[in-house]
Design a protein around this motif. Structure first.
Motif, short mmCIF file in Angstrom:
data_model
loop_
_atom_site.label_atom_id
_atom_site.label_comp_id
_atom_site.label_asym_id
_atom_site.label_seq_id
_atom_site.Cartn_x
_atom_site.Cartn_y
_atom_site.Cartn_z
N ALA B 77 2.04 37.32 -6.33
CA ALA B 77 2.98 35.99 -6.98
C ALA B 77 3.85 35.40 -6.50
O ALA B 77 4.30 34.19 -6.57
N THR B 78 4.55 36.23 -5.40
CA THR B 78 6.03 35.24 -4.90
C THR B 78 4.67 33.97 -3.45
O THR B 78 5.81 33.17 -3.65
N ASN B 79 3.92 34.50 -3.36
CA ASN B 79 3.69 33.41 -2.83
C ASN B 79 2.87 31.72 -3.22
O ASN B 79 2.63 31.19 -2.40
N GLU B 80 2.06 32.39 -3.68
CA GLU B 80 1.41 31.11 -5.27
C GLU B 80 2.66 30.62 -5.20
O GLU B 80 3.01 29.20 -5.92
N THR B 81 3.96 31.38 -5.58
CA THR B 81 5.18 30.18 -6.22
C THR B 81 5.86 29.65 -5.53
O THR B 81 6.38 28.67 -5.44
N LEU B 82 5.90 29.90 -4.14
CA LEU B 82 6.77 29.15 -2.76
C LEU B 82 5.81 28.40 -2.61
O LEU B 82 6.76 27.10 -2.47
N THR B 83 4.11 28.45 -2.42
CA THR B 83 3.81 27.57 -2.09
C THR B 83 4.10 25.97 -3.47
O THR B 83 3.90 25.30 -3.21
N PHE B 84 3.70 26.53 -4.65
CA PHE B 84 4.28 25.82 -6.01
C PHE B 84 5.49 25.00 -5.82
O PHE B 84 5.13 23.68 -5.99
N LEU B 85 6.40 25.78 -5.03
CA LEU B 85 7.63 24.78 -5.49
C LEU B 85 7.77 24.25 -4.42
O LEU B 85 8.35 22.86 -4.33
N LYS B 86 6.86 24.31 -3.15
CA LYS B 86 7.16 23.21 -1.99
C LYS B 86 6.12 22.17 -2.36
O LYS B 86 6.46 20.84 -2.03
N ARG B 87 5.46 22.40 -2.73
CA ARG B 87 4.39 21.47 -2.97
C ARG B 87 5.49 20.28 -4.71
O ARG B 87 5.19 19.02 -4.37
N LYS B 88 5.74 20.61 -5.04
CA LYS B 88 7.21 20.30 -6.41
C LYS B 88 7.64 19.86 -5.05
O LYS B 88 8.74 18.66 -5.31
N LYS B 89 8.45 20.29 -4.45
CA LYS B 89 9.53 19.62 -4.47
C LYS B 89 9.36 18.33 -3.28
O LYS B 89 9.83 17.23 -2.49
N ILE B 90 7.79 18.07 -2.53
CA ILE B 90 7.86 17.62 -1.34
C ILE B 90 7.56 16.11 -2.61
O ILE B 90 7.07 14.66 -2.64
N ARG B 91 6.52 16.37 -3.99
CA ARG B 91 6.33 15.52 -4.80
C ARG B 91 7.44 15.03 -5.17
O ARG B 91 8.18 13.57 -5.27
N SER B 92 9.28 15.67 -5.45
CA SER B 92 10.05 15.09 -5.92
C SER B 92 10.34 14.04 -4.76
O SER B 92 11.20 12.87 -4.98
N PHE B 93 10.36 14.98 -3.21
CA PHE B 93 11.11 13.69 -2.09
C PHE B 93 10.56 12.37 -2.70
O PHE B 93 10.87 11.28 -2.46
N LEU B 94 8.91 13.03 -2.71
CA LEU B 94 8.17 11.41 -2.38
C LEU B 94 8.74 10.14 -3.78
O LEU B 94 8.44 9.17 -3.77
N SER B 95 8.91 10.74 -4.84
CA SER B 95 9.25 9.95 -6.46
C SER B 95 10.89 9.96 -6.38
O SER B 95 11.18 9.33 -7.09
N LEU B 96 11.39 10.20 -4.97
CA LEU B 96 12.91 10.34 -4.92
C LEU B 96 13.82 10.78 -5.86
O LEU B 96 15.11 10.64 -6.54
N THR B 97 13.02 11.72 -6.74
CA THR B 97 14.26 12.62 -7.38
C THR B 97 14.78 13.88 -6.80
O THR B 97 13.66 14.79 -5.89
N ASP B 98 15.69 14.54 -7.08
CA ASP B 98 16.31 16.10 -6.94
C ASP B 98 15.45 17.11 -7.84
O ASP B 98 15.62 17.14 -9.29
N TYR B 99 14.41 18.05 -7.05
CA TYR B 99 13.69 18.74 -7.83
C TYR B 99 14.54 20.14 -8.01
O TYR B 99 14.63 20.51 -8.95
N SER B 100 16.17 20.80 -7.17
CA SER B 100 17.11 21.60 -8.21
C SER B 100 17.92 20.87 -9.34
O SER B 100 17.76 21.42 -10.70
N LYS B 101 17.34 19.57 -9.17
CA LYS B 101 18.32 18.90 -10.74
C LYS B 101 17.03 19.22 -11.89
O LYS B 101 17.65 19.21 -12.56
N GLN B 102 15.83 18.82 -11.07
CA GLN B 102 14.67 18.59 -12.39
C GLN B 102 14.73 20.12 -13.51
O GLN B 102 15.01 20.37 -14.17
N LEU B 103 15.06 21.20 -12.29
CA LEU B 103 15.08 22.32 -12.60
C LEU B 103 16.55 23.59 -13.73
O LEU B 103 16.19 23.61 -14.92
N GLU B 104 17.53 21.91 -13.34
CA GLU B 104 18.39 22.73 -13.61
C GLU B 104 18.47 22.13 -15.93
O GLU B 104 18.99 22.07 -16.58
N ASN B 105 17.76 20.35 -15.64
CA ASN B 105 17.78 20.19 -16.92
C ASN B 105 16.78 20.76 -17.82
O ASN B 105 16.90 20.98 -18.64
#
Lengths: 141, 180
Positions: B77-105
């Motif tokens: 579960a931890t590995n799955e989640t970490l992979t998911f978070l990494k992917r999300k971070k890369i995607r948000s980096f490419l779209s110039l958005t802050d992923y932790s801000k998205q999570l806060e929202n």
């Protein structure tokens, strides 16, 4: 002092879980997982998808190879002349054949497009006699 | 039924599906909350939990009981989640958005978040931590897991985990004070 007490992360209520799930989520989870597992089973694996395509490609490759080998085996061998002979042949070609070009075969005397039509002078005199009035009017204009 | 009994049942002929259903029933809640605290959204947590169990089902025939069943599941579960978070971070980096801000929202707008203002602030402060430190903090702070168990799951030494938790809790305390 009050601030510290209020926002200290060691407060027990902060460790409580604030998240919720839709009603009946955990009881339906087993079915959802079982369903996913059985649908995963039904889906063909990568190897079973690639296998028939690979078989098709390899059979084409075998047919091509067999054809190539047959052509190589049954075609009579042609002795390749040496480079010297080839250059001699090309020299002859350039020296003799290329001397006569397309222009040499062209007979301009026979080309009707270039022929000038000869007009009989008597025909001109006759024409002027019969159409003298119209020639005169044309010259006045 | 404990892990050994569940695994013995799983290895009985024709009972693997029934045994696996019992495993899902036994561990789904704990794994769900572990994932949910990391991804915030219920839908993402649900997808990741289902993927965790599907992977566990596929790998269970090779499970040699070198670790406890729960530890093994927790690791997946931890590995799955970490992979998911990494992917999300890369995607948000490419779209110039802050992923932790998205999570806060997500915390702000989540209908399945029932905490008060202080709890909201705490969870927002936790989001500011790096992913691995966040996992360590959550496991210790919310799940009250022993360092030895955490070490088995995360493959990190107990000393390193203690240090990581200490730094994380200090950061969270400071963030919480600035947020409130």
């Amino acid at each position: 002092m009050y601030m510290k007490e209020k926002f200290n992360i060691d407060q027990p209520h902060l460790r409580e879980n604030p998240y919720k799930v839709p009603q009946g989520y955990f009881s339906s989870l087993q079915d959802a997982v079982s369903e996913k597992i059985s649908s995963e089973k039904k889906q063909p694996g990568t190897w079973s998808v690639v296998k028939p395509q690979l078989a098709l490609v390899s059979s084409f490759a075998v047919i091509f190879l067999m054809g190539y080998v047959a052509v190589r085996l049954f075609t009579p061998t042609v002795t390749v002349t040496s480079d010297k002979n080839i250059s001699a042949e090309s020299e002859y070609f350039e020296g003799n054949f290329m001397e006569t070009s397309f222009i040499d075969f062209y007979d301009s005397a026979k080309d009707s497009l270039l022929k000038e039509e000869q007009v009989d002078p008597n025909e001109i005199v006759e024409y002027l006699n019969t159409n003298a009035s119209s020639v005169y009017i044309a010259s006045l204009e | 039924m404990d892990d050994k009994e569940l695994l013995a049942l799983y290895r009985e002929n024709g009972k693997e599906h029934y045994a696996f259903n019992l495993i899902v029933k036994a561990y789904s809640e704990r794994l769900y909350w572990h994932i949910r605290k990391l991804v915030e959204s219920h839908d993402d947590a649900n997808d990741l939990l289902q993927n965790t169990f599907i992977k566990a089902w596929a790998a269970l025939p090779e499970f040699r009981e070198e670790s406890r069943l729960f530890t093994w599941l927790y690791r997946i579960a931890t590995n799955e989640t970490l992979t998911f978070l990494k992917r999300k971070k890369i995607r948000s980096f490419l779209s110039l958005t802050d992923y932790s801000k998205q999570l806060e929202n997500k915390i702000e707008s989540d209908v399945y978040f029932d905490g008060d203002a202080t709890q909201k602030a705490l969870h927002k402060a936790i989001l500011k931590l790096p992913n691995k430190q966040r996992i360590v903090f959550n496991m210790r702070y919310f799940d009250e897991m022993k360092y030895e168990e955490m070490s088995e799951i995360l493959g990190t030494s107990v000393g390193a985990l203690k240090a990581s938790y200490h730094h994380a809790s200090q950061k969270v305390q400071n963030s919480l004070e600035s947020l409130l």
